[in-house]
Design a protein around this motif. Structure first.
Motif, PDB file in Angstrom:
ATOM      1  N   ALA A 190      -4.277  -3.529   2.694  1.00 25.99           N
ATOM      2  CA  ALA A 190      -4.391  -2.075   2.879  1.00 25.99           C
ATOM      3  C   ALA A 190      -3.839  -1.336   1.659  1.00 25.99           C
ATOM      4  O   ALA A 190      -2.780  -1.663   1.151  1.00 25.99           O
ATOM      5  N   GLU A 191      -4.599  -0.328   1.188  1.00 26.78           N
ATOM      6  CA  GLU A 191      -4.173   0.436   0.013  1.00 26.78           C
ATOM      7  C   GLU A 191      -3.490   1.743   0.402  1.00 26.78           C
ATOM      8  O   GLU A 191      -2.719   2.308  -0.357  1.00 26.78           O
ATOM      9  N   TYR A 192      -3.819   2.220   1.583  1.00 26.90           N
ATOM     10  CA  TYR A 192      -3.334   3.527   2.027  1.00 26.90           C
ATOM     11  C   TYR A 192      -3.006   3.379   3.505  1.00 26.90           C
ATOM     12  O   TYR A 192      -3.868   2.956   4.286  1.00 26.90           O
ATOM     13  N   ILE A 193      -1.756   3.651   3.880  1.00 24.02           N
ATOM     14  CA  ILE A 193      -1.323   3.396   5.259  1.00 24.02           C
ATOM     15  C   ILE A 193      -0.773   4.678   5.872  1.00 24.02           C
ATOM     16  O   ILE A 193       0.073   5.353   5.286  1.00 24.02           O
ATOM     17  N   PHE A 198      -0.070  -5.358   6.917  1.00 25.01           N
ATOM     18  CA  PHE A 198      -0.880  -4.521   6.022  1.00 25.01           C
ATOM     19  C   PHE A 198      -1.016  -5.161   4.643  1.00 25.01           C
ATOM     20  O   PHE A 198      -2.046  -5.020   3.988  1.00 25.01           O
ATOM     21  N   ARG A 206      -9.077   1.478   1.035  1.00 23.31           N
ATOM     22  CA  ARG A 206      -8.983   0.651   2.230  1.00 23.31           C
ATOM     23  C   ARG A 206      -7.794   1.111   3.044  1.00 23.31           C
ATOM     24  O   ARG A 206      -6.646   1.009   2.609  1.00 23.31           O
ATOM     25  N   VAL A 207      -8.083   1.625   4.257  1.00 23.14           N
ATOM     26  CA  VAL A 207      -7.086   2.381   5.018  1.00 23.14           C
ATOM     27  C   VAL A 207      -6.564   1.634   6.243  1.00 23.14           C
ATOM     28  O   VAL A 207      -7.334   1.065   7.015  1.00 23.14           O
ATOM     29  N   GLY A 208      -5.232   1.642   6.404  1.00 25.34           N
ATOM     30  CA  GLY A 208      -4.610   1.092   7.600  1.00 25.34           C
ATOM     31  C   GLY A 208      -3.888   2.177   8.374  1.00 25.34           C
ATOM     32  O   GLY A 208      -3.364   3.117   7.777  1.00 25.34           O
ATOM     33  N   GLY A 216       0.821  -1.211   0.000  1.00 27.37           N
ATOM     34  CA  GLY A 216       0.000   0.000   0.000  1.00 27.37           C
ATOM     35  C   GLY A 216       0.857   1.264   0.000  1.00 27.37           C
ATOM     36  O   GLY A 216       2.055   1.217   0.241  1.00 27.37           O
ATOM     37  N   ASP A 271     -10.161   1.057   8.568  1.00 29.14           N
ATOM     38  CA  ASP A 271     -10.407  -0.353   8.265  1.00 29.14           C
ATOM     39  C   ASP A 271      -9.557  -1.241   9.179  1.00 29.14           C
ATOM     40  O   ASP A 271     -10.016  -2.230   9.710  1.00 29.14           O
ATOM     41  N   TRP A 272      -8.262  -0.863   9.309  1.00 29.70           N
ATOM     42  CA  TRP A 272      -7.367  -1.639  10.168  1.00 29.70           C
ATOM     43  C   TRP A 272      -6.474  -0.698  10.970  1.00 29.70           C
ATOM     44  O   TRP A 272      -5.834   0.195  10.418  1.00 29.70           O
TER      45      TRP A 272
END
Ligand code: TXA
Ligand code: MG
Length: 364
Positions: A326-329, A321, A280-282, A251, A296-297
């Motif tokens: 996860a796409e965006y962390i 992740f 989808r965010v971590g 991500g 999301d996480w």
């Protein structure tokens, strides 16, 4: 470059074990050592991260490491030894600073850059006149290296660009079918790689922060210079797309700096914005703050109150992740003293230079 598909042997070594000599009688250690002597690739635990080893004297064996990892061949490898005497076969001189650092920190997470004497394969040193050497303290690593009897070139046992492996399972994910053997000795202890210090000049130069802190080095040798690359990086973010992708999750990762309140508010705001766009965010944080974010996480890498736990858990958290997709962390930042300096160095690399300085809150 596609690596040849091989069958990967896996041995489990029960930990903790009484002694290095006892370990040398284990069948797994003996078979793995024999493989190394035959020019095969064996991954093994060290106290920092898992390493991917090959006989450092064999150019053919070492080239297989680069192939298995997909690693650029202009990045030199560290040579691992199991006994102090082996150093004399590898290097031409040992300056006093190197001598005292060895006395204090070996076996342990310290790599010294020294002038080599032409006994290791050219692919180990990438054509440089120096070689990096370390004696790891992990009992399984020591037993393997002593039993093999050959100097062992070993980078971290991950596919190039991925976070370094701190458990045998991470190695398996990345390299099963590409290496000959994997010694499973449980989780590694320190969790970040060794500290790399160039002792070929009068004043030692810190090239890579690691398990031994800058403060600890200075206590032993007095002055230590910090490689300008590290300092520049510490002060201002470099543009994205640095030379090598390193430790990076799949991500898009951003490191957020600032005071606790500003940082947390900014992270939550960015997480909400990204979620609103359907990403989808971590969020990467510590145990203390797990419940303080919504995304999301929300993943913890350790306890902020215990910096060593963050070093130990960092790479597994980054890998998590990827598992989650996860796409965006968004990652919290940490102080820059002691082992935090190493943690921040790895986080900056994982974020590939993407740093956000949280805006100061104007309201009180
Ligand atoms: O903790 C560690 O050091 C782990 C475990 C497996 O021992 N190994 C590891 O290796 O991190 P690797 O290949 O991922 O990192 C080696 C680092 C690189 O930053 C490389 O540029 C540097 O050491 N290095 C190796 N030889 C060098 C040399 N002759 N001069 C300058 N830097 C060198
Ligand atoms: Mg590495």
């Amino acid at each position: 470059m596609t690596a040849v598909r091989v069958e990967t042997r896996r041995w489990i070594i029960e930990q903790p074990h009484d002694s290095v000599d006892g370990l040398k009688r284990e069948i797994g250690i003996r078979e793995a050592a024999a493989m190394l002597r035959e020019g095969k690739l064996v991954a093994f635990p060290t106290e920092t991260v898992y390493g991917l080893g090959a006989d450092a004297r064999s150019d053919e064996a070492v080239k297989k490491i680069f192939q298995a990892k997909g690693r650029p061949s202009d990045n030199p490898l560290i040579v691992h030894i199991g006994k102090r005497e082996q150093l004399d076969e590898l290097v031409s001189t040992l300056p006093d600073t190197g001598r005292v650092l060895i006395e204090r920190f070996w076996p342990g997470p310290l790599t010294l850059i020294l002038p080599h004497r032409g006994t290791v394969a050219p692919s180990v040193t990438a054509g440089l006149r120096t070689v990096g050497v370390r004696m790891p303290s992990h009992p399984v690593a020591l037993a393997l290296l002593q039993e093999a009897g050959v100097p062992v070139a070993a980078p971290s046992a991950n596919r190039s660009g991925r976070p370094s492996p701190t458990e045998a399972e991470h190695v398996w994910e990345d390299l099963a079918g590409r290496i000959d053997g994997l010694l499973d000795g449980g989780p590694s202890g320190v969790g970040v790689e060794s500290t790399v210090v160039d002792v070929t000049e009068e004043v030692p130069i810190l090239l890579r922060p690691g398990g031994i802190t800058l403060e600890a080095l200075k206590k032993v040798v007095g002055e230590v210079r910090v490689d300008p690359g590290l300092q520049a990086e510490a002060q201002r973010p470099r543009s994205p797309g640095m030379k090598y992708r390193h430790y990076a999750p799949n991500g898009e990762m951003w490191l957020v700096t600032g005071t606790e309140a500003d940082m947390m508010r900014t992270i939550q705001r960015l997480a909400d914005d990204a979620a609103a766009q359907g990403r989808r965010v971590g969020i990467l944080t510590t145990d203390e703050r797990l419940m303080r974010y919504k995304a999301d996480w929300v993943v913890s890498c350790g306890r902020r109150s215990e910096p060593e736990s963050v070093a130990r858990g960092l790479y597994a958290a980054l890998r998590r992740f990827d598992e989650l997709g996860a796409e965006y962390i968004l990652a919290e930042s940490f102080p820059v003293d002691g082992i935090w300096f190493t943690v921040m160095n790895r986080l900056r690399k994982a974020a590939e230079g993407r740093i956000i300085h949280a805006e100061r809150s104007t309201s009180s």
